[in-house]
Design a protein around this motif. Sequence first.
Motif: not given
Length: 144
Positions: A26-32
């Motif tokens: 998820c951290a690869l695509w979920w925007p900060a």
Amino acid sequence: MIEPLVVEFSVQAPQQHAFEVWTRRCALWWPASHTVSGDPAAITFEPSVGGRIFETAPDGTEHPWGEVLAWEPPGRLRFLWHLFFDRTEATEVELTFTPSGDGTVVRLEQSGWDRLGAAGTPRRERTGHAWAELTKLYAETAAG
């Protein structure tokens, strides 16, 4: 009654990969910009019923996003969702991952807007716009 929010789209990835990109990458695509810390070190879906969904900030602080209600890889995931809100305002999200040709059809259904009273309808609308952006990023990552 406020109708569930439904977003359905196809990704050019096998079912297992599509499920894993949503839950383990998820951290690869979920925007900060859609996180509590603004710069998460990790986003975690604990892989079992009752598992937590949370982000870990660079300093190690954990920010809860939800709880897993159903964990059925690679076809189904259901969870309480309260990112940016108190748990008492949680809605429920169900994702299904269905093989289709050489890809996967992903269906996201979010319900429980009624429990938010007057805030339910406007929050559903804002959330619909957010999922439209997020699912595009997800589909690009899954296909890549």
